[in-house]
Design a protein around this motif. Structure first.
Motif: not given
Ligand SMILES: Nc1ncnc2c1ncn2[C@@H]1O[C@H](COP(=O)(O)OP(=O)(O)OP(=O)(O)O)[C@@H](O)[C@H]1O
Ligand SMILES: C[C@@](O)(CCO)CC(=O)[O-]
Ligand SMILES: [Mg+2]
Length: 327
Positions: A9, A50-51, A79-80, A83, A106, A113-119, A122, A163
């Protein structure tokens, strides 16, 4: 074996302020995390290539002891795993199968971690895939709710529902505290995203805003003013008036900057997009580094960002009206 995916997002408006009960409008984008869940005899095996650049595989069994087989920072591994681990715990709970074992893979095209809601993407995709693998089909809003519990737990209580709700439902959504809704009738928004190749520490950035807010009344007023921008913005959203939406995005960025969550590279990408006549531009997510979002239906901001020092990647990201789905 079940594969599910969920979108990332951008925030059109309202990040950070949403943590203090102001409304926010995140929008799902056509960039996804795919999670494949396969039931196994016991424990949890995670493949998350991807981590790290080289990728890593984590294997651990029911005793909770981890055995990363590649040399990456322990905090990253934790962290990985956090989640995925919590998402799987939610799936076991939903299916009333506390002993179920999983192999989880995954894969995604959302920068981490770039503000696009990857966590959030996931976690949402993992809960959907793992519950389906156990023969249970949750509604998107149940998944959103469980995914929020996961983000809340892994991020030490510093998470809004924005998110995870956005990723589960898709489209443009509005979140204010526990009140989460989809904004109907919004099918397209011309987003351009600039990425500086970096990441922000969400927890530290949220804590910084919280401290400022406690220290200065005018910082608290700034957070409240972001809420006013969101309320103004949501009334403009349905009209398709990009000019005014952009003006409000610019204003929102200025206030986020005042709250200390922008950075030199985010500011320079924002200005590059504005100089190229984007309707507006702002950082998205926690800030500190990562991505900006500009509103521009032409190729001008896209081209300008390609040549902006500090911008490592630039891409168009269409609004994704689909949320979580089985692939
Ligand atoms: N493709 C992926 N594979 C494994 N882990 C992932 C993946 N995508 C996200 N993660 C997990 O989510 C963490 C990033 O979450 P974080 O909330 O810091 O940033 P974001 O969700 O990308 O950005 P934001 O929350 O600011 O929108 C990663 O360090 C990892 O633990
Ligand atoms: C900074 C923040 O508002 C957005 C991070 O994507 C934190 C949150 O809402 O959980
Ligand atoms: Mg996140």
């Amino acid at each position: 074996m079940v594969t599910s995916s969920a979108p990332g997002k951008v925030y059109l408006f309202g990040e950070h302020a949403v943590v203090y009960g102001e409304p926010a409008v995140p929008c799902a984008i056509e960039r996804r995390v795919h999670v494949t869940a396969t039931e196994i005899d016991e424990g949890l095996r995670i493949h998350a290539n991807d981590l790290q650049l080289d990728g890593f595989t984590v294997e651990y069994s029911g005793d909770g002891e981890s055995h990363p087989d590649v040399d990456v920072a322990e905090s990253l591994v934790e962290a990985g795993m956090g989640y995925v681990n919590e998402a799987v715990a939610q799936a076991r709970d939903a299916a009333d199968a506390p002993e179920a074992g999983f192999e989880i893979s995954v894969e995604g095209d959302i920068p981490l971690g770039a503000g696009l809601g990857s966590s959030a993407a996931l976690v949402v995709a993992a809960i959907d895939a793992a519950t389906r693998e156990l023969g249970v089909e949750l509604s998107a809003s149940d998944i959103a709710d469980r995914a929020y519990q996961v983000e809340h737990a892994v991020q030490d209580g510093q998470a809004s529902r924005a998110d995870t709700f956005c990723s589960a439902m898709g489209g443009a959504v509005r979140v204010e505290g526990d009140d989460c809704r989809r904004l109907e009738g919004i099918d397209t928004l011309p987003f351009v995203i600039g990425y500086d190749g970096g990441a922000g520490d969400t927890g530290a950035l949220v804590a910084g805003v919280r401290d400022l807010r406690g220290k200065y009344d005018f910082a608290a007023d700034t957070v409240a003013a972001i809420g006013d921008i969101v309320r103004e913005g949501e009334s403009v959203l349905g009209t398709g008036d990009y000019e005014r939406l952009g003006e409000l995005m610019d204003f929102n960025h200025g206030l986020l900057s005042a709250l200390g969550v922008s950075s030199r590279s985010l500011d320079s990408m924002v200005w590059a997009a504005r100089d190229a006549d984007a309707h507006g531009a702002k950082l998205t997510g926690a800030g500190g580094g990562g991505c900006i979002v500009a509103l521009d239906e032409t190729d001008d901001a896209l081209t300008a960002l390609k040549y902006t020092p500090g911008c490592e990647d630039v891409f168009r990201a269409e609004l994704d009206t689909d949320g979580v789905r089985q692939e």
